[in-house]
Design an enzyme around this catalytic site. Structure first.
Site, mmCIF file in Angstrom:
data_model
loop_
_atom_site.group_PDB
_atom_site.id
_atom_site.type_symbol
_atom_site.label_atom_id
_atom_site.label_comp_id
_atom_site.label_asym_id
_atom_site.label_seq_id
_atom_site.Cartn_x
_atom_site.Cartn_y
_atom_site.Cartn_z
ATOM 1 N N GLN A 235 25.278 -13.142 48.311
ATOM 2 C CA GLN A 235 24.560 -12.293 47.353
ATOM 3 C C GLN A 235 25.243 -10.935 47.199
ATOM 4 O O GLN A 235 24.901 -10.174 46.304
ATOM 5 C CB GLN A 235 23.094 -12.115 47.783
ATOM 6 N N ARG A 382 12.637 -12.618 47.969
ATOM 7 C CA ARG A 382 12.251 -12.265 46.604
ATOM 8 C C ARG A 382 11.337 -11.048 46.577
ATOM 9 O O ARG A 382 10.298 -11.030 45.931
ATOM 10 C CB ARG A 382 11.566 -13.435 45.904
ATOM 11 N N CYS A 383 11.730 -10.029 47.331
ATOM 12 C CA CYS A 383 11.027 -8.750 47.199
ATOM 13 C C CYS A 383 12.015 -7.698 47.627
ATOM 14 O O CYS A 383 12.982 -7.989 48.296
ATOM 15 C CB CYS A 383 9.791 -8.682 48.082
ATOM 16 N N GLU A 758 11.255 -9.776 41.329
ATOM 17 C CA GLU A 758 10.514 -9.935 42.573
ATOM 18 C C GLU A 758 9.040 -9.577 42.459
ATOM 19 O O GLU A 758 8.252 -9.908 43.340
ATOM 20 C CB GLU A 758 11.210 -9.101 43.636
#
Lengths: 804, 284
Positions: A235, A382-383, A758
């Site tokens: 990522q 996902r935050c 997110e």
């Protein structure tokens, strides 16, 4: 009218901001033509696989690889002893700790990497790992973080408790750090002198991002030119290059890191894993390319988990419901190594956003990080860093306070929202919220679901239940969340010393098309689609004529990568700023071509027009050509720009989610009757991509709240290592979602965008969980820990005496 | 997730398959749909030298309904069970059950023979076959023999089938009256937390005959004769329902796992059975 039509048509052709443009990536993905790491096949490539520990805590007495090495096709078996001379048997973590690459004398969690088998193909490697004989002596296992802080059992014998850790003193041999924010004394005083106080332990269980594609890499060391090429599920490819250089001693310009198509990341692919290091070492040793690809069990058991926060909260208010203070202490289970992926100065990420959407005058947060015999990690699933924990905490505490006050939870939120006129708002825990209009969003959401009607129906249902006419209860799950994304200002955010800026480089080609490269990397977010749209609106070239490239460190400018919803806030801003540099030069070229002064031109969608003379203009296509085909006095040829963007602040997306859930009291099953999601992510770049992001994020939130967990037994055995037990929802379990929006632009972002990827995970989890809690509120439930799977929901009903 | 190496055999008829099993001995296993065995091999919980695939054995794919007897070849897939109108008319509970197994992709591969022969307490068909009073036909070196489904299961993965035998056919009488297969699972693809198969025949509102079997609440399927007896002669009133549930609860022995603790499973088994009885009685 003709002018208007012409302008409309030109805006349409741009496919810029606000256009529901179809995703350009999907042509290849929907045809199975993506190019993922496991699609990389090089001549002579070898395959590596791990011998993993079956024990959660054990001493390694011996490793015997004789039988494995005798298997035809096995090239090498690496152990910590082999990595020691290279000083690669341990590696630094993103959190300032270190972790074993291969087990050095002991193992600390089940699934830990013990030896790396290199073979001619993955089938031989799979056979060979069965033949490596490891003699273990088991040690007492600690899976409970509270027990970890009192036990005599020392997990990390490599650390000296008298020495401070990366984030200050350690108070016990299994303690990692205490991190504090806010005014503790003032908070305690405010709470003690308040009329109403609610106290609760809120646990956000351990879970896992579980991307469809597991982690993996291919390392290829070219011994002729001394260059290392590394393909991987990264990522943050540039950071991986820097880390690889620092660890291996290979000069950074001799390392090329490529993130090809990535099948989902959700934070799982931010960190550096032992597989990457071992593949690189194996390639250097053998001179051949080496591939390492996890299987699903490896991924669930050994790569970075998320959450695992025990959050003890106290919230106080006046009798009328005005909040007076918030106190939170977190016991954070980090597992065997502190491999949390957070900006360096924030060992608990941005957890101190936990005052949420509310104007809370004084607050305190303390987080104790703890070692246990579980897999390391602690990524933002996902935050943005620990924001979903913070949102869950405050949204549960609000509900508990509403119970304490005997007040409607929607009204309690309304009373305490930060008002639109208070922005930019300085929170008690040190953040500056950029913009928001919470009351408007809230009222819109409540009206959309007919909130009063729902409450009436719920009350009638409770009465019917009490009369024995139904066994199904109705829960109304409310959430108003505030996200903090777009890390971040270089002055306080870095990863391993790298400031968290991001970048964009644009080249306009002579015929008026463009290539732009960014420091981020899409894992499904649709960057090739949306970044093109940002640029189209800035430089007046249709997004269909702009190629977006990311993920190759030899070509893309340095950036910190994609996680924490930072791509649009940071790289998107860099794209806009680079576009503006292009436009500034284009204006000078146009002025020369039109023989007017720069200042006499104005920008009009895709061209510069002479003010007051609408027939005299030069389009970007004409300008691009001129940039390359004629000498313009005072200007260099060409039309290119680079921008490195250091955001002045984070962005603060927010939203109002309402979940209406039916719960079968006898079986613990649930049915989601309605889910309404209002998101405010500032300027909306592509409504269709936003909707897709919201659907995906809500489905992950559903999974987390209603069943997904990484669970261990007392011996530290991972009980959820396959998709049979680890809940990944399919279309069958996924409800219909209704999406909606308000639009409050960020005042400091070049185009006002805030990021959205997110938000649905951050806001969705408390919405689902609050619905479960709310269904049982009338029967006295205050708090029950997630995941709300069938038996745990059944247990709520059972403990409340609802089974007669 | 890679199995150890094995030899693959693909006989064309049952006789050849039986011969292969006899020759290869303990190191061989029969492969039907592969949806239980292959994952176990990938996890290396099953390591086999030889797989004898029955896909090419055409005679095992036959479905017939004759003189009120339903015969299913072992290689009939779950999808075939759902798809056949003839079977639906003869025993509609088959379709209702098969539709609750996994997902369409699995059902295209998974077979009735594999499902009942494997002895996995999580499989749905063994309980259903006990409820139906089915007979299994086994073929080995000594020829064919028949075993009642109600006598077949000994413990988890332990059955009456000998290593050199192949389960070739499932046979049972067509049903009349009401039926229901009620199953609770955590998600698509999961085994039952608890499931109940119920057949009820009634006359004038009174139960004349019933059969009840439970899935995944013991290490074998549980055919509860006592539960069925508790319904017979009643109008399926609350007292009869409770008596049936109590009788069933005396016969099951669920274990704690990720689906929940024993207390929950026992309670759920009761709820599921009550619902299945109510639905079957309504259809009777």
């Amino acid at each position: 009218m003709k002018d208007f039509d012409d302008r409309e048509e030109r805006v349409g052709k741009l496919k810029g901001l606000g256009c529901a443009r179809k995703r350009v990536e999907d042509a290849r993905f929907t045809q199975g033509k993506g190019n993922y790491v496991d699609d990389v096949k090089l001549p002579g490539m070898l395959f590596g696989d791990f011998v993993r520990s079956p024990y959660a805590h054990a001493r390694i007495k011996s490793i015997d690889a004789t039988a494995a090495l005798e298997l035809p096709g096995v090239i090498a078996v690496l152990t910590a002893e082999d990595l020691k001379p290279l000083n690669l048997h341990w590696m630094p973590t993103l959190a300032g700790d270190k972790q074993m690459v291969l087990a050095d004398g002991k193992v600390l969690f089940q699934g830990q990497e013990v030896a790396f088998v290199v073979a001619e193909d993955r089938y031989i490697a799979a056979d060979a790992i069965e033949l490596v004989e490891v003699d273990y002596e088991d040690l007492p296992v600690i899976v409970d973080p509270f027990e970890a802080l009192t036990t005599d059992v020392v997990l990390r014998e490599d650390l000296d408790t008298s020495e401070p850790g990366a984030h200050g003193p350690r108070k016990h041999h299994n303690h990692i750090f205490l991190w504090e924010e806010g005014d503790k004394t003032a908070t305690e005083q405010a709470i003690e002198s308040s009329e109403v106080v609610a106290e609760e332990m809120v646990y956000y269980h351990r879970t896992h991002p579980c991307p469809l594609e597991t982690c993996g890499c291919v390392a290829s060391m070219d011994k002729v030119n001394g260059k290392l090429t590394l393909w991987g599920t990264f990522q943050a490819p540039h950071v991986v290059r820097t880390v690889a250089s620092l660890l291996s001693g290979i000069a950074e310009h001799d390392i090329r890191v490529i993130s090809p198509d990535i099948g989902g990341g959700f934070g799982n692919k931010v960190g550096v894993y032992p597989g990457y290091v071992c593949a690189i070492v194996a390639s250097i040793v053998t001179g051949k390319p080496v591939k390492w690809i996890e299987d699903r069990m490896d991924n669930l058991m050994a790569t970075a988990f998320a959450r695992d926060y025990w959050m003890k909260g106290r919230i106080s208010a006046t009798k009328e419901g005005k909040i007076t203070g918030l106190h939170c202490h977190v016991t954070a289970d980090h597992g065997a190594f502190d491999a949390c992926a957070d900006p360096t100065k924030f060992p608990a990420g941005f957890f101190h956003i936990c005052t949420g959407s509310y104007d809370i005058p004084v607050a305190y947060v303390g987080v104790d990080g703890v070692y246990t015999n579980k897999a390391p990690g602690g990524v933002a699933y996902r935050c943005s860093f620990r924001v979903t924990e913070a949102a869950y905490f405050i949204e549960r505490m609000i509900e508990v306070l509403a119970i304490e006050l005997n007040m409607d939870a929607a009204e309690l939120r309304r009373i305490n929202f930060i008002r639109a006129d208070q922005f930019p708002y300085h929170s008690a825990l040190g953040w500056e919220y950029d913009s928001g209009d919470y009351h408007t969003a809230w009222d819109k959401a409540l009206a959309a679901v007919d909130y009063e009607g729902l409450r009436k129906e719920q009350a009638e249902r409770v009465e019917a239940f009490k009369r024995g006419e139904t066994r199904t209860l109705l829960g109304i799950g409310l959430t108003h969340f505030t996200e903090i994304v777009g890390a971040g200002p270089v002055k306080n955010c870095d990863i391993l010393g790298m400031g968290m800026f991001d970048s964009c480089e644009i080249r306009i080609h002579p015929t008026g098309s463009a290539t732009a490269r960014l420091g981020t990397i899409s894992q499904g977010q649709g960057h090739a689609t949306t970044f093109g749209q940002i640029l189209a609106s800035e430089i007046g070239i249709s997004s269909d004529n702009i190629t977006i490239e990311e993920g190759d460190t030899d070509t893309a400018p340095y950036g910190l990568g994609t996680y924490g919803s930072r791509s649009t806030p940071v790289a998107g801003a860099a794209a806009a700023m680079a576009g503006r540099k292009i436009r500034a030069k284009a204006q000078m070229i146009a002025a020369y071509l039109l023989e007017v002064h720069d200042g006499d031109l104005e920008w009009d969608i895709d061209r510069f027009v002479v003010k007051g003379a609408p027939d005299r203009f030069k389009t970007m296509t004409e300008i691009a050509y001129a940039a390359y085909n004629q000498a313009i006095p005072g200007l260099e040829p060409g039309l290119e720009a680079v921008s490195y963007y250091d955001p002045p602040n984070m962005t603060y997306p927010f939203g109002a989610y309402i979940c209406v859930m039916e719960i079968d009291v006898d079986t613990g099953e649930h049915k989601i009757r309605q889910f309404y999601a209002l998101d405010d992510c500032g300027t909306r770049i592509n409504p269709m991509v936003i909707e897709g992001q919201v659907h995906g994020g809500l489905t992950e939130a559903l999974a987390i709240a209603m069943g997904q967990e990484i669970a261990y037994d007392d011996l530290g055995n991972c009980k959820t290592g396959t998709l049979m037990d680890f809940f990944l929802p399919t279309a069958v379990e996924t409800p219909h979602y209704t999406t909606d929006h308000t639009e409050t632009p960020s005042p400091h972002h070049p185009i006002g965008a805030k990021g959205v990827g997110e938000s649905p995970n951050v806001g969705g989890v408390p919405a689902f969980s609050n619905a479960v809690h709310d269904a049982f509120r009338a029967f006295g439930l205050r708090q029950s820990h997630m995941p709300h799977d069938h038996w745990r929901v059944w247990k709520i009903a059972h403990d409340l005496g609802l089974h007669g | 997730m890679i199995p150890s190496a094995f030899e693959y055999h693909r006989p064309a008829d049952v006789a050849s398959a039986v011969k292969l099993l006899a020759e290869l001995g303990d190191d061989a296993r029969v492969l039907a749909g592969g949806h239980s065995l292959i994952p176990m091999m990938k996890l290396r919980m099953a390591e086999l030298e030889h797989l004898v695939d029955l896909q090419a054995v055409a005679e095992l794919k036959a479905i017939s309904v004759e003189d009120g007897t339903v015969s299913l070849g072992a290689m009939v897939t779950q999808h075939d069970l759902i798809d056949s109108e003839e079977l639906f008319r003869a025993a509609p509970i088959l379709r209702e059950t098969a539709l609750q197994i996994a997902d369409p992709q699995v059902r295209y591969m998974g077979t009735i023979g594999g499902n009942v022969a494997n002895g996995d307490p999580g499989n749905d068909m063994p309980g259903l076959m006990q409820c139906l009073g089915a007979t299994y036909v086994l073929e080995g070196p000594e020829g064919r023999r028949e075993v009642a489904a109600r006598d077949f299961y000994e413990a988890a993965y332990m059955t009456d089938r000998a290593d050199d035998e192949i389960l070739v056919q499932v046979r049972f009488a067509a049903t009349t009256g009401g039926y229901a297969y009620e199953k609770q699972k955590r998600k698509i693809g999961d085994y039952a937390t608890a499931a109940a198969a119920v057949l009820i025949e009634a006359e004038g509102g009174t139960v004349t005959r019933a059969s009840i079997a439970m899935t995944n609440v013991s290490d074998t399927p549980v055919w509860s004769e006592a539960a069925a007896d508790a319904l017979t002669g009643t109008t399926c009133d609350d007292a009869a329902l409770q008596a049936a549930v109590d009788a069933m609860l005396a016969d099951i022995d669920p274990q704690e796992d990720n689906r929940g603790p024993i207390e929950f499973k026992r309670h759920l088994a009761g709820v599921i059975l009550q619902r299945a009885i109510a639905r079957a009685f309504q259809r009777a």
